[in-house]
Enzyme design. Structure first.
Site, PDB file in Angstrom:
ATOM      1  N   GLY A 112      -8.536  -3.218  -4.287  1.00 16.31           N
ATOM      2  CA  GLY A 112      -9.532  -4.262  -4.076  1.00 16.31           C
ATOM      3  C   GLY A 112     -10.860  -3.929  -4.718  1.00 16.31           C
ATOM      4  O   GLY A 112     -11.510  -4.791  -5.333  1.00 16.31           O
TER       5      GLY A 112
ATOM      6  N   GLY B  54      -4.480   2.712  -0.981  1.00 13.59           N
ATOM      7  CA  GLY B  54      -4.053   2.030  -2.206  1.00 13.59           C
ATOM      8  C   GLY B  54      -4.602   0.619  -2.264  1.00 13.59           C
ATOM      9  O   GLY B  54      -5.088   0.168  -3.309  1.00 13.59           O
ATOM     10  N   ASP B  55      -4.527  -0.085  -1.143  1.00 11.58           N
ATOM     11  CA  ASP B  55      -5.060  -1.450  -1.084  1.00 11.58           C
ATOM     12  C   ASP B  55      -6.574  -1.471  -1.273  1.00 11.58           C
ATOM     13  O   ASP B  55      -7.113  -2.308  -2.003  1.00 11.58           O
ATOM     14  CB  ASP B  55      -4.721  -2.093   0.262  1.00 11.58           C
ATOM     15  N   ILE B  56      -7.264  -0.573  -0.589  1.00  8.70           N
ATOM     16  CA  ILE B  56      -8.724  -0.569  -0.679  1.00  8.70           C
ATOM     17  C   ILE B  56      -9.173  -0.213  -2.091  1.00  8.70           C
ATOM     18  O   ILE B  56     -10.081  -0.847  -2.658  1.00  8.70           O
ATOM     19  CB  ILE B  56      -9.332   0.411   0.345  1.00  8.70           C
TER      20      ILE B  56
ATOM     21  N   ASP C 114       0.812  -1.214   0.000  1.00  4.80           N
ATOM     22  CA  ASP C 114       0.000   0.000   0.000  1.00  4.80           C
ATOM     23  C   ASP C 114       0.847   1.266   0.000  1.00  4.80           C
ATOM     24  O   ASP C 114       0.610   2.187  -0.778  1.00  4.80           O
ATOM     25  CB  ASP C 114      -0.943  -0.002   1.214  1.00  4.80           C
TER      26      ASP C 114
END
Length: 402
Positions: free
Chosen positions: A178, A173-175, A145
């Site tokens: 996803g 960034g991860d969210i 992230d």
């Protein structure tokens, strides 16, 4: 959204094999599960998802993992073994989607890449989320992230004016990665209805962050000036910022000229409407600090609640700056919008997990099951999906295949 219910769900009948770990992929997989997909989480025997090692813990079980992996069945499978690979291929034959967030090429080295799986099941949708995507000069770089926030530009525009670049307070960034991965899956499922075949979905964390910066790039392309950190101010609109009150901070957002003039009249500062420094939106952005000082002459005489109630009462967007405790106690967010859901985990016990922000009004998301313990559903899945008997399952366990 609730943890009970018998009404049909939007993704019932869709089976997902979830090989993802940590945040981006697991978050995306849980969204599919919230809408009724049969999500089978596949983990390394004896170890599992890296997130099982992340706190906080209760009764020795990771609550971090439990929040991101609800609504999934869980099995363990050694994909480095020949037998484990064959079992995975059998599962692919009976599934619709594969999710993975390994570094590009890992699944190919295992002999389980998209080119192999599509021969086994031409309808399979193979969705991969990685730091930099599956092609391009940086594709083999590892990605987390913080790397995506750094190289996607988010850190460069986040923080106090003149201060250091700042990571967003959550794994944005991860969210974002996803969410984009799951949007790709849903698009591919729709396309499959037309073509009859699946396809590969490729999502990059860095791409996801770049796309989220919206106007920063447009402003740069227009002026060739690099956007700077503006604290809580917005580079395109003003007043649109945080303001001191007697007992905390509030946000006020005047998104157009009508709202701005209404606000000026509300605080008895009609002079700011005709002030040459504040005549237009670009001028107000340019002179935001001077205008902010004038506005705070009013906000500092009132409490947060008084400012919010007064400004909202005039039809102007405003709100308090909540901390996490206040959010969990806000009836609209926590209860009416169901953004925190009670579940009963087999090891952790009663706990809350994040609700789903997507509401299909006729097929609401719901929590059908808590996150699985490691290998919890080995027997159920292998027997139900693949028809294995007790002897076969026990043999797999003894040989460390599961």
């Amino acid at each position: 959204m609730s943890n009970t219910g018998n009404t049909p769900q939007a993704l019932e009948g869709v089976r997902v094999l979830d090989l993802t770990r940590v945040v981006a992929g697991p978050y995306g997989g849980s969204i599919l599960g919230d809408f009724g997909a049969d999500v089978i989480k596949i983990e390394v025997p004896g170890k599992g998802d890296d997130a099982r090692g992340y706190g906080p813990y209760r009764n020795g079980e990771s609550m971090y993992y439990a929040n991101l992996n609800r609504n999934k069945r869980g099995i363990t499978l050694n994909l480095k073994s020949d037998e484990g690979k064959e079992i995975f291929k059998e599962l692919v034959k009976k599934s619709d989607v594969v999710l993975e967030n390994y570094r590009p090429g890992v699944m190919d080295k295992l002999g389980l890449g998209y080119d192999v799986l599509k021969e086994i099941n031409p309808r399979i949708i193979y969705a991969a989320c990685s730091g930099f995507g599956s092609y391009g000069s940086y594709c083999m770089r590892p990605g987390y992230d913080i790397i995506s926030q750094a190289m996607g530009g988010l850190m460069s525009v986040t923080g106090a004016p003149g201060g250091d670049p700042t990571r967003s307070g959550s794994a944005m960034g991860d969210i974002l990665g996803g969410m984009n991965m799951i949007m790709g899956v849903l698009l591919a499922l729709h396309a499959r209805e037309k073509t009859g075949v699946g396809q590969r979905v490729d999502v990059s964390l860095v791409d996801s962050v770049v796309a989220s910066l919206e106007n920063a790039y447009i402003r740069y392309f227009d002026s060739q000036q690099i956007p700077v950190r503006n604290g809580n101010a917005y580079a395109s609109i003003a007043p649109y910022d945080t303001y001191h009150a007697k007992d905390g901070f509030v946000v006020i957002a005047c998104g157009n000229q009508k709202l701005y003039e209404k606000f000026c009249n509300l605080i008895d500062r009609a002079d700011m409407i005709t002030d040459e420094r504040f005549l237009t939106v670009p001028l107000r952005v340019q002179n935001n600090l001077e205008q902010k000082a004038e506005i705070e002459k009013w906000t500092l005489t009132k409490t947060v609640n008084e400012v919010v109630d007064t400004v909202l009462g005039a039809g102007i967007p405003a709100g308090p700056i909540y901390d996490v405790k206040q959010i969990t106690e806000d009836h609209h967010i926590a209860v009416e919008r169901e953004m925190f859901i009670d579940v009963d985990h087999p090891v952790i016990g009663p706990m809350k997990v994040n609700g789903n922000p997507i509401k299909l009004m006729d097929m609401m998301p719901r929590i059908n099951r808590p996150a699985p313990t490691l290998g919890q559903d080995n027997e159920e899945v292998l027997k139900e999906v693949l028809g294995y008997d007790d002897e076969r399952v026990e043999s797999l366990r003894e040989n460390s295949i599961i």
